[in-house]
Scaffold this motif. Structure first.
Motif, PDB file in Angstrom:
ATOM      1  N   LEU A   1     -12.251   2.688  -7.155  1.00 31.50           N
ATOM      2  CA  LEU A   1     -11.942   1.308  -6.512  1.00 31.50           C
ATOM      3  C   LEU A   1     -10.533   1.166  -6.068  1.00 31.50           C
ATOM      4  O   LEU A   1     -10.212   0.456  -5.007  1.00 31.50           O
ATOM      5  N   ILE A   2      -9.494   1.641  -6.906  1.00 32.58           N
ATOM      6  CA  ILE A   2      -8.448   1.740  -6.854  1.00 32.58           C
ATOM      7  C   ILE A   2      -7.951   2.602  -5.414  1.00 32.58           C
ATOM      8  O   ILE A   2      -7.286   2.065  -4.413  1.00 32.58           O
TER       9      ILE A   2
ATOM     10  N   ILE B   1      -8.650   1.179   2.392  1.00 32.51           N
ATOM     11  CA  ILE B   1      -8.460  -0.024   3.170  1.00 32.51           C
ATOM     12  C   ILE B   1      -7.237  -0.658   3.674  1.00 32.51           C
ATOM     13  O   ILE B   1      -7.376  -0.998   4.749  1.00 32.51           O
ATOM     14  N   GLY B   2      -6.306  -0.469   2.638  1.00 34.70           N
ATOM     15  CA  GLY B   2      -4.956  -0.985   3.041  1.00 34.70           C
ATOM     16  C   GLY B   2      -4.300  -0.047   4.410  1.00 34.70           C
ATOM     17  O   GLY B   2      -3.678  -0.614   4.948  1.00 34.70           O
TER      18      GLY B   2
ATOM     19  N   VAL C   1       0.803  -1.225   0.020  1.00 33.45           N
ATOM     20  CA  VAL C   1      -0.097   0.106  -0.069  1.00 33.45           C
ATOM     21  C   VAL C   1       0.842   1.162   0.083  1.00 33.45           C
ATOM     22  O   VAL C   1       0.449   2.351  -0.052  1.00 33.45           O
TER      23      VAL C   1
ATOM     24  N   LEU D   1      -9.292   0.575  -2.333  1.00 35.10           N
ATOM     25  CA  LEU D   1      -8.515  -0.481  -1.971  1.00 35.10           C
ATOM     26  C   LEU D   1      -7.226   0.012  -1.160  1.00 35.10           C
ATOM     27  O   LEU D   1      -6.821  -0.598   0.037  1.00 35.10           O
TER      28      LEU D   1
END
Length: 451
Positions: A367-368, A374-375, A204, A371
């Protein structure tokens, strides 16, 4: 002591130094990073969320000819006789309502109008919009300037966290990808806990650093100074954006309109006062169509006789951004500032902002970004869990404080970061004073912090 032993001792001291800084940086800023990541993840989907929340305000049914913009504004003035009309947004599609911005008793509202019937759909207090609150938490923790500085300090220290984390992660023994790119599930709980923090954190890192660097231009201290440097060095906007001589103005465009980052410091020209009637909003819409401005534009209405109309459009894609000043009497284009006019830095910032917000490439971009957010949350939580499991009783669990002599190289890096990011430098001075005045002088604190 042999040279190899000296090198191993020096390397070990450096490792402990970096681990200690990584430990403290993570422990202090991790809660804020979680807040920023969660609010950022939500804000990525602003278009979809607001479409659902305000569908009744946004959507209209086309039923023939549109009512003129001036007539819509006249209706708003009838409904809100004490209000000051500040802007008009015609709507980017045939099924989108138009919006009239007003200021009533010092409070900003948006009045939604059906452009086909000329009727008011409803109004919203701009400060009450849910996504605006999310943005306020994300940008300043809902506590104004102090919150902005805290967020900026956290994001700058996150760079320290990334640099120290990469050093700790970097493989020192070539034993394949286990523990480097993939967690080791067969080496016991201690190793697994470490890998579940370090490995996802590595994956990340690039995205996190990108979000930091694209978010900093919005910050109140570093961002403002960076923006001033960009403007004063000529890498902001070129003279070609002016149809005549560039104006000598003390008013910046950001003071009268919500515009793209690269246009915020653009000087505002003045209308030439003549025996002309002030242009109507319908005239302005014709100019916007003639000039090929993206249909998502907003018209900001001048409040003085010398003021100008301002078109502002910063849609999903950076290359469609437009800021244009119009003489309110003659309709002459006084300044036309678009993405193609941006210098290299301006273009990079424009792309960075749209990528940061998740609009440049639509749902894939969102979406990227999700992610990455979230990471960030998961690595923050795993780091906190790792600390709880390793923490000794009645101690903070920080690695042993090394001698200053072993920290020279790392201190140089911190000094450089302190120069590039002044709030980091200021915080380093505060940390040093706390260590010198309190931690080193009070035995109980010295033992607790392992100083």
């Amino acid at each position: 002591m042999t040279n190899n032993e000296k090198n191993r001792k020096s390397s070990g001291a450096l490792y402990k130094t970096i681990w200690r800084w990584h430990f403290y940086a993570g422990l202090i800023i991790a809660p804020f990073l979680v807040i920023l990541a969660i609010t950022g993840a939500i804000y990525l989907f602003q278009p979809q969320i607001e479409q659902q929340l305000y569908q009744d305000y946004y959507e209209v049914t086309p039923t023939g000819e549109r009512v003129s913009a001036d007539q819509q504004i006249a209706t708003v003035k009838e409904h809100y006789p004490k209000a000051l009309v500040t802007s008009y947004r015609p709507g980017e599609t045939e099924t989108r309502s138009s919006e009239v911005g007003i200021n009533l008793d010092g409070v900003s509202y948006t009045v939604f109008m059906d452009p086909y019937t000329g009727n008011e759909i409803g109004q919203l207090n701009d400060s009450d919009r849910i996504m605006d609150r999310i943005e306020e938490i994300h940008g300043e923790l809902m506590i104004g300037t102090i919150g902005d500085r805290i967020v900026e300090l956290v994001t700058c220290w996150a760079i320290v966290l990334i640099i120290t984390g990469l050093y700790l992660w970097f493989p020192r023994k070539n034993k394949g990808m286990a523990g480097v790119l993939l967690p080791r599930f067969n080496k016991g709980q201690r190793i697994l806990r470490r890998d579940l923090h370090a490995v996802p954190a590595f994956w990340v890192t690039a995205g996190m650093l990108f979000l930091i660097m694209t978010g900093l231009p919005w910050s109140g201290f570093w961002g403002t100074n960076f923006q001033n440097i960009v403007t004063n060095t000529g890498v902001g906007y070129p003279p070609s954006v002016w149809t005549g001589s560039a104006p000598e103005s003390i008013t910046k465009t950001k003071e009268i309109a919500d515009v793209p980052w690269a246009a915020e410091n653009l000087d505002v020209p003045e209308s030439t006062i003549q025996d002309y009637k002030v242009l109507s909003i319908d005239n302005l819409m014709q100019i916007a169509e003639r000039e090929g401005i993206d249909p998502s534009y907003t018209i900001y209405i001048p409040q003085t006789k010398e003021g100008v109309y301002t078109f502002s459009a910063f849609p999903a894609k950076a290359e469609d951004e437009v800021t244009m000043h119009i003489d309110q009497y003659s309709g002459a284009v006084l300044a036309d500032y678009r993405y193609d006019n941006y210098q290299f830095v301006g273009k990079m910032i424009a792309w960075g902002i749209t990528l940061h917000k998740g609009t440049q490439f639509g749902i894939v971009n969102q979406l990227i970004g999700l992610l990455i957010c979230i990471g960030i949350v998961l690595t923050s939580i795993s780091g906190f869990y790792l600390w709880l499991k390793r923490k000794p009783s009645k101690k903070l669990g920080a690695p042993t404080a090394p001698s200053v002599k072993t920290m020279k190289g790392f201190l140089l890096i911190l000094i450089i970061l302190g120069i590039l990011f002044p709030l980091v430098g200021l915080s380093l001075i505060v940390v040093w004073l706390l260590d010198w005045l309190l931690i080193q002088r009070i035995p109980a604190m010295k033992q607790f912090f392992n100083a």
